[in-house]
Design a protein around this motif. Structure first.
Motif, PDB file in Angstrom:
ATOM      1  N   LEU A 255       2.979  -8.714 -18.964  1.00 27.48           N
ATOM      2  CA  LEU A 255       2.232  -9.938 -19.266  1.00 27.48           C
ATOM      3  C   LEU A 255       2.085 -10.801 -18.015  1.00 27.48           C
ATOM      4  CD1 LEU A 255       0.862 -11.832 -21.267  1.00 27.48           C
ATOM      5  CD2 LEU A 255       3.131 -12.711 -21.899  1.00 27.48           C
ATOM      6  N   ALA A 256       3.135 -10.873 -17.207  1.00 25.12           N
ATOM      7  CA  ALA A 256       3.057 -11.651 -15.970  1.00 25.12           C
ATOM      8  C   ALA A 256       2.032 -11.067 -15.016  1.00 25.12           C
ATOM      9  CB  ALA A 256       4.431 -11.707 -15.308  1.00 25.12           C
ATOM     10  N   TYR A 257       1.931  -9.733 -14.956  1.00 23.53           N
ATOM     11  CA  TYR A 257       0.931  -9.107 -14.088  1.00 23.53           C
ATOM     12  C   TYR A 257      -0.479  -9.427 -14.574  1.00 23.53           C
ATOM     13  CZ  TYR A 257      -1.771  -5.536 -11.664  1.00 23.53           C
ATOM     14  OH  TYR A 257      -2.709  -4.900 -10.899  1.00 23.53           O
ATOM     15  N   ALA A 258      -0.672  -9.416 -15.897  1.00 24.66           N
ATOM     16  CA  ALA A 258      -1.986  -9.775 -16.430  1.00 24.66           C
ATOM     17  C   ALA A 258      -2.343 -11.216 -16.087  1.00 24.66           C
ATOM     18  CB  ALA A 258      -2.004  -9.570 -17.945  1.00 24.66           C
ATOM     19  N   VAL A 259      -1.352 -12.094 -16.125  1.00 27.12           N
ATOM     20  CA  VAL A 259      -1.598 -13.504 -15.772  1.00 27.12           C
ATOM     21  C   VAL A 259      -1.860 -13.632 -14.274  1.00 27.12           C
ATOM     22  CG1 VAL A 259      -0.560 -15.794 -15.706  1.00 27.12           C
ATOM     23  CG2 VAL A 259      -0.243 -14.347 -17.711  1.00 27.12           C
ATOM     24  N   ALA A 260      -1.132 -12.865 -13.456  1.00 25.50           N
ATOM     25  CA  ALA A 260      -1.285 -12.967 -12.001  1.00 25.50           C
ATOM     26  C   ALA A 260      -2.664 -12.518 -11.543  1.00 25.50           C
ATOM     27  CB  ALA A 260      -0.206 -12.144 -11.300  1.00 25.50           C
ATOM     28  N   THR A 261      -3.285 -11.590 -12.283  1.00 28.41           N
ATOM     29  CA  THR A 261      -4.621 -11.125 -11.904  1.00 28.41           C
ATOM     30  C   THR A 261      -5.723 -12.079 -12.344  1.00 28.41           C
ATOM     31  OG1 THR A 261      -4.709  -9.803 -13.951  1.00 28.41           O
ATOM     32  CG2 THR A 261      -3.912  -8.710 -11.947  1.00 28.41           C
ATOM     33  N   ALA A 262      -5.382 -13.078 -13.149  1.00 33.37           N
ATOM     34  CA  ALA A 262      -6.378 -14.062 -13.568  1.00 33.37           C
ATOM     35  C   ALA A 262      -6.573 -15.100 -12.464  1.00 33.37           C
ATOM     36  CB  ALA A 262      -5.949 -14.732 -14.869  1.00 33.37           C
ATOM     37  N   LYS A 263      -7.544 -15.992 -12.664  1.00 33.29           N
ATOM     38  CA  LYS A 263      -7.795 -17.045 -11.679  1.00 33.29           C
ATOM     39  C   LYS A 263      -6.586 -17.960 -11.560  1.00 33.29           C
ATOM     40  CE  LYS A 263     -12.814 -17.178 -12.428  1.00 33.29           C
ATOM     41  NZ  LYS A 263     -13.968 -18.032 -12.806  1.00 33.29           N
ATOM     42  N   PRO A 264      -6.184 -18.304 -10.321  1.00 35.99           N
ATOM     43  CA  PRO A 264      -4.986 -19.139 -10.158  1.00 35.99           C
ATOM     44  C   PRO A 264      -5.070 -20.467 -10.897  1.00 35.99           C
ATOM     45  CG  PRO A 264      -5.671 -18.182  -8.063  1.00 35.99           C
ATOM     46  CD  PRO A 264      -6.763 -17.878  -9.041  1.00 35.99           C
ATOM     47  N   ASP A 265      -6.259 -21.059 -10.931  1.00 36.52           N
ATOM     48  CA  ASP A 265      -6.431 -22.342 -11.613  1.00 36.52           C
ATOM     49  C   ASP A 265      -7.215 -22.190 -12.913  1.00 36.52           C
ATOM     50  OD1 ASP A 265      -5.114 -23.596  -9.500  1.00 36.52           O
ATOM     51  OD2 ASP A 265      -6.977 -23.851  -8.369  1.00 36.52           O
TER      52      ASP A 265
ATOM     53  N   ILE B 107      10.843 -12.471 -23.472  1.00 40.82           N
ATOM     54  CA  ILE B 107       9.555 -12.153 -22.852  1.00 40.82           C
ATOM     55  C   ILE B 107       8.959 -13.367 -22.124  1.00 40.82           C
ATOM     56  CG2 ILE B 107       7.178 -11.453 -23.326  1.00 40.82           C
ATOM     57  CD1 ILE B 107       8.241  -9.630 -25.501  1.00 40.82           C
ATOM     58  N   PRO B 108       8.824 -14.534 -22.757  1.00 42.73           N
ATOM     59  CA  PRO B 108       8.266 -15.678 -22.006  1.00 42.73           C
ATOM     60  C   PRO B 108       9.135 -16.109 -20.844  1.00 42.73           C
ATOM     61  CG  PRO B 108       9.055 -16.362 -24.172  1.00 42.73           C
ATOM     62  CD  PRO B 108       9.051 -14.875 -24.174  1.00 42.73           C
ATOM     63  N   LEU B 109      10.456 -15.968 -20.964  1.00 41.71           N
ATOM     64  CA  LEU B 109      11.314 -16.306 -19.830  1.00 41.71           C
ATOM     65  C   LEU B 109      11.057 -15.368 -18.661  1.00 41.71           C
ATOM     66  CD1 LEU B 109      13.618 -17.972 -18.634  1.00 41.71           C
ATOM     67  CD2 LEU B 109      15.234 -16.385 -19.699  1.00 41.71           C
ATOM     68  N   MET B 110      10.826 -14.093 -18.947  1.00 45.30           N
ATOM     69  CA  MET B 110      10.513 -13.135 -17.887  1.00 45.30           C
ATOM     70  C   MET B 110       9.209 -13.502 -17.196  1.00 45.30           C
ATOM     71  SD  MET B 110      11.468 -10.466 -16.250  1.00 45.30           S
ATOM     72  CE  MET B 110      10.831  -9.150 -15.214  1.00 45.30           C
ATOM     73  N   VAL B 111       8.230 -13.936 -17.949  1.00 43.28           N
ATOM     74  CA  VAL B 111       6.957 -14.336 -17.345  1.00 43.28           C
ATOM     75  C   VAL B 111       7.174 -15.486 -16.368  1.00 43.28           C
ATOM     76  CG1 VAL B 111       4.684 -15.307 -17.817  1.00 43.28           C
ATOM     77  CG2 VAL B 111       5.611 -13.544 -19.317  1.00 43.28           C
ATOM     78  N   ILE B 112       7.990 -16.437 -16.738  1.00 48.05           N
ATOM     79  CA  ILE B 112       8.212 -17.612 -15.892  1.00 48.05           C
ATOM     80  C   ILE B 112       8.917 -17.237 -14.593  1.00 48.05           C
ATOM     81  CG2 ILE B 112       9.425 -19.822 -15.755  1.00 48.05           C
ATOM     82  CD1 ILE B 112       8.973 -20.143 -18.737  1.00 48.05           C
ATOM     83  N   VAL B 113       9.950 -16.402 -14.673  1.00 50.47           N
ATOM     84  CA  VAL B 113      10.757 -16.109 -13.486  1.00 50.47           C
ATOM     85  C   VAL B 113      10.161 -14.997 -12.630  1.00 50.47           C
ATOM     86  CG1 VAL B 113      12.860 -16.894 -14.625  1.00 50.47           C
ATOM     87  CG2 VAL B 113      12.234 -14.491 -14.755  1.00 50.47           C
ATOM     88  N   PHE B 114       9.303 -14.137 -13.212  1.00 50.41           N
ATOM     89  CA  PHE B 114       8.760 -13.004 -12.456  1.00 50.41           C
ATOM     90  C   PHE B 114       7.375 -13.291 -11.886  1.00 50.41           C
ATOM     91  CE2 PHE B 114       7.028  -8.549 -12.235  1.00 50.41           C
ATOM     92  CZ  PHE B 114       7.899  -8.106 -11.257  1.00 50.41           C
ATOM     93  N   LEU B 115       6.682 -14.257 -12.439  1.00 48.05           N
ATOM     94  CA  LEU B 115       5.335 -14.562 -11.969  1.00 48.05           C
ATOM     95  C   LEU B 115       5.301 -14.989 -10.505  1.00 48.05           C
ATOM     96  CD1 LEU B 115       2.372 -14.713 -12.766  1.00 48.05           C
ATOM     97  CD2 LEU B 115       2.757 -17.046 -13.574  1.00 48.05           C
ATOM     98  N   PRO B 116       6.230 -15.809  -9.997  1.00 48.07           N
ATOM     99  CA  PRO B 116       6.199 -16.146  -8.562  1.00 48.07           C
ATOM    100  C   PRO B 116       6.318 -14.924  -7.653  1.00 48.07           C
ATOM    101  CG  PRO B 116       7.610 -17.678  -9.749  1.00 48.07           C
ATOM    102  CD  PRO B 116       7.256 -16.594 -10.713  1.00 48.07           C
TER     103      PRO B 116
END
Length: 313
Positions: free
Chosen positions: A109-119, A189-198
């Motif tokens: 999920l974090a990878y899908a978010v990272a490929t989206a527009k930053p803003d 899962i949401p905690l992983m998105v927060i800590v892995f997205l950076p």
């Protein structure tokens, strides 16, 4: 005649720093003001971390006042009982399973978010939702699952009435390891998105372009470049999820009405039981065992984070 120019050595020599009392006093005042800024954080650490840890350590090696007090190892020996060992094994298995599942799904999920527009709107919505859901636990989360897939939950009743499917035909799994793993994964899962997205944001597009210019495929890029770079961050985030699940209490306490399958519930029983009295220090010994496990996990997490910052900094 015009004055002669100063020698080159004089121009290159820096002026000495002022060591006057005023300059030293100003420096001291600046240092004091800087230290005042961390006083609230220091007070927080002392009150909510150092003092409780000292209470746990002292109590774990302290005898019951009814037995005369003093130091003893009986509380530590109690950690070797079958019931306590089973609770630690169950807690570790629950934490590892929920951490691994949450890490894999959260990383995707974090990878899908990272490929989206930053803003972009999608990224803002997902990150905001993850920040909220990562803290969504306790009685509220337990009730949500019980009302959904519990013995009388609406999904359970709907499947039984319309499809003649009994999801509890093999036993009441919701209150055992599979059910607790499912519930814990909800906030892992949401905690992983927060800590892995950076860490995903730290992957530079130029590295992907360089791999493609050299004829590398997508699989080769992730296997030889992206994967090794993200591996420390992924493992560190997984350890953080493990510590988060290992120390969770309220959700399991609200969901499990009988028995104490995990260590936090064992501690509750030792502190509040009306059947076995004088077990408070045994509860503190259990807490000391949890502190040791979490300390080891967080030490490994710090090592992995240091390696991650060196590569992605």
């Amino acid at each position: 005649m015009p004055e002669s120019a100063p020698p080159v050595e004089a121009l290159a020599t820096p002026a000495p720093l002022s060591t006057s009392e005023g300059g030293a006093g100003g420096l001291r005042r600046l240092n004091v003001l800087s230290l005042l800024g961390v006083v609230p954080f220091g007070a927080y650490v002392v009150v909510f971390l150092i003092i409780p840890t000292l209470v746990v350590v002292i109590g774990a090696f302290g005898a019951n006042p009814d037995d005369g007090g003093g130091a003893t190892l009986e509380n530590i020996k109690a950690l070797g009982s079958r019931q306590v060992v089973d609770a630690f094994v169950f807690s570790i298995a629950l934490s590892a399973a929920s951490a691994l599942i949450g890490a894999v799904l959260g990383a995707l999920l974090a990878y899908a978010v990272a490929t989206a527009k930053p803003d972009g709107l999608l990224r803002r919505i997902v990150t905001s939702a993850c920040a909220v859901l990562a803290q969504f636990g306790g009685v509220t989360l337990a009730f949500a699952f019980y009302a959904t897939i519990g013995l009388t939950g609406f999904v359970t009743v709907y499947l039984a009435d319309h499809f003649d499917v009994n999801i509890f035909a093999g036993g009441v799994w919701l209150f055992e390891l599979p059910g607790l793993t499912l519930v814990y994964t909800y906030f892992q899962i949401p905690l992983m998105v927060i800590v892995f997205l950076p860490a995903l944001d730290g992957i530079r597009p130029q590295w992907r372009e360089a791999a493609e210019s050299l004829g590398g495929s997508t699989w080769q890029y992730w296997r030889l470049v992206g994967g090794p770079l993200l591996a420390p961050a992924f493992l560190g985030s997984t350890l953080l999820l493990f510590a988060n699940a290992f120390s969770a209490y309220a959700t399991a306490a609200a969901l499990v009405s009988q028995g104490s399958p995990i260590v936090p519930l064992q501690i509750r029983g030792a502190l509040t039981s009306e059947v076995l009295l004088g077990q408070e220090n045994v509860g503190k010994a259990l807490a000391l065992g949890m502190v040791v496990v979490v300390a080891i996990v967080m030490w490994l997490y710090a090592i992995l984070q240091k390696r991650t910052s060196r590569w992605l900094g």
